[in-house]
Design a protein around this motif. Structure first.
Motif, PDB file in Angstrom:
ATOM      1  N   GLU A  39      -7.482   3.420  -0.466  1.00 56.13           N
ATOM      2  CA  GLU A  39      -6.372   2.994   0.627  1.00 56.13           C
ATOM      3  C   GLU A  39      -5.024   2.995  -0.210  1.00 56.13           C
ATOM      4  O   GLU A  39      -4.160   3.409   0.766  1.00 56.13           O
ATOM      5  CB  GLU A  39      -6.562   1.677   1.155  1.00 56.13           C
ATOM      6  CG  GLU A  39      -6.820   0.384   0.220  1.00 56.13           C
ATOM      7  CD  GLU A  39      -7.820   0.145  -0.622  1.00 56.13           C
ATOM      8  OE1 GLU A  39      -8.302  -0.839  -1.040  1.00 56.13           O
ATOM      9  OE2 GLU A  39      -8.860   0.875  -0.266  1.00 56.13           O
ATOM     10  N   GLU A  40      -4.880   3.160  -1.442  1.00 54.99           N
ATOM     11  CA  GLU A  40      -3.405   3.000  -1.980  1.00 54.99           C
ATOM     12  C   GLU A  40      -2.902   4.379  -2.109  1.00 54.99           C
ATOM     13  O   GLU A  40      -1.816   4.629  -2.483  1.00 54.99           O
ATOM     14  CB  GLU A  40      -3.559   2.563  -3.440  1.00 54.99           C
ATOM     15  CG  GLU A  40      -3.846   0.885  -3.627  1.00 54.99           C
ATOM     16  CD  GLU A  40      -4.053   0.534  -5.038  1.00 54.99           C
ATOM     17  OE1 GLU A  40      -3.535  -0.609  -5.177  1.00 54.99           O
ATOM     18  OE2 GLU A  40      -4.910   1.284  -5.647  1.00 54.99           O
ATOM     19  N   ALA A  42      -4.205   7.061   0.334  1.00 56.67           N
ATOM     20  CA  ALA A  42      -4.356   7.674   1.384  1.00 56.67           C
ATOM     21  C   ALA A  42      -3.164   8.458   1.802  1.00 56.67           C
ATOM     22  O   ALA A  42      -3.255   9.471   2.518  1.00 56.67           O
ATOM     23  CB  ALA A  42      -5.258   6.758   2.296  1.00 56.67           C
ATOM     24  N   VAL A  43      -2.024   7.899   1.502  1.00 59.77           N
ATOM     25  CA  VAL A  43      -0.799   8.311   2.238  1.00 59.77           C
ATOM     26  C   VAL A  43       0.039   9.063   1.124  1.00 59.77           C
ATOM     27  O   VAL A  43       0.580  10.185   1.336  1.00 59.77           O
ATOM     28  CB  VAL A  43       0.076   7.554   2.999  1.00 59.77           C
ATOM     29  CG1 VAL A  43       1.418   7.927   3.510  1.00 59.77           C
ATOM     30  CG2 VAL A  43      -0.817   6.969   4.069  1.00 59.77           C
ATOM     31  N   SER A  44       0.233   8.515   0.079  1.00 61.94           N
ATOM     32  CA  SER A  44       0.953   8.804  -1.285  1.00 61.94           C
ATOM     33  C   SER A  44       0.334   8.942  -2.474  1.00 61.94           C
ATOM     34  O   SER A  44      -0.423   8.081  -2.768  1.00 61.94           O
ATOM     35  CB  SER A  44       2.325   7.858  -1.082  1.00 61.94           C
ATOM     36  OG  SER A  44       3.159   8.248  -2.375  1.00 61.94           O
ATOM     37  N   THR A  45       0.447   9.930  -3.276  1.00 60.64           N
ATOM     38  CA  THR A  45      -0.341  10.171  -4.447  1.00 60.64           C
ATOM     39  C   THR A  45       0.625   9.138  -5.577  1.00 60.64           C
ATOM     40  O   THR A  45       0.109   9.270  -6.781  1.00 60.64           O
ATOM     41  CB  THR A  45      -0.538  11.332  -5.071  1.00 60.64           C
ATOM     42  OG1 THR A  45       0.776  12.096  -4.809  1.00 60.64           O
ATOM     43  CG2 THR A  45      -1.257  12.156  -3.784  1.00 60.64           C
ATOM     44  N   ARG A  47       0.737   6.232  -6.211  1.00 57.59           N
ATOM     45  CA  ARG A  47      -0.084   5.071  -6.993  1.00 57.59           C
ATOM     46  C   ARG A  47      -0.974   5.621  -8.118  1.00 57.59           C
ATOM     47  O   ARG A  47      -1.584   4.926  -9.029  1.00 57.59           O
ATOM     48  CB  ARG A  47      -0.730   4.385  -6.145  1.00 57.59           C
ATOM     49  CG  ARG A  47       0.099   3.539  -4.969  1.00 57.59           C
ATOM     50  CD  ARG A  47       0.835   2.283  -5.455  1.00 57.59           C
ATOM     51  NE  ARG A  47      -0.234   1.720  -6.336  1.00 57.59           N
ATOM     52  CZ  ARG A  47      -0.422   0.386  -6.462  1.00 57.59           C
ATOM     53  NH1 ARG A  47       0.794  -0.252  -5.849  1.00 57.59           N
ATOM     54  NH2 ARG A  47      -1.343  -0.176  -6.857  1.00 57.59           N
TER      55      ARG A  47
END
Length: 136
Positions: A39-40, A42-45, A47
């Motif tokens: 979930e960390e 899912a939108v941006s890499t 993390r």
């Protein structure tokens, strides 16, 4: 003979696949160690841990200068600019991309990475000149 240019083009494609596999391995390791959760990212890499982000950036790089390389390979074959000089330049470009990747995902020394990138760009310009001279 156009085969002189097909082999470095195939080698470049293989290298892109290799970088993609390294990317998968590093991302899987990030999940396995708990460094990141799905979930960390899912939108941006952003993390992902640094090693995974470096490979991701390098994978993206494989669709920048190499796109020009593939276009030049096709143009060179079209205008019969397929001699040993063009083939040598093509292999030098592929080697520069391999070294660029190894620096990028390894020590990531920006001056060295930039220099290797520059060598690849200069080689592409030389290939472009070779195609241009064959057309003229």
């Amino acid at each position: 003979m156009t085969r002189k240019l097909i082999y470095p083009a195939l080698a470049m494609i293989l290298w892109i696949f290799v970088v993609g596999v390294v990317l998968v391995v590093r991302r899987k390791a990030a999940f396995a160690t708990g460094a990141v959760r799905p979930e960390e990212v899912a939108v941006s890499t952003e993390r992902y841990p640094l090693p995974a982000r470096l490979v991701s950036a390098n994978f993206s790089n494989q669709f920048e200068l190499p796109v020009v390389f593939f276009a030049l390979i096709m143009l060179a074959m079209e205008v019969a600019a397929t001699g040993y000089v063009m083939a040598t330049l093509a292999w030098i470009f592929v080697a520069s991309r391999v070294v660029h990747t190894l620096v990028h995902i390894g020590s990531n020394q920006l001056p060295l990475r930039g220099a290797v990138y520059g060598i690849g760009a200069i080689v592409l310009m030389a290939m472009w000149v070779g195609v241009l001279l064959a057309v003229l």
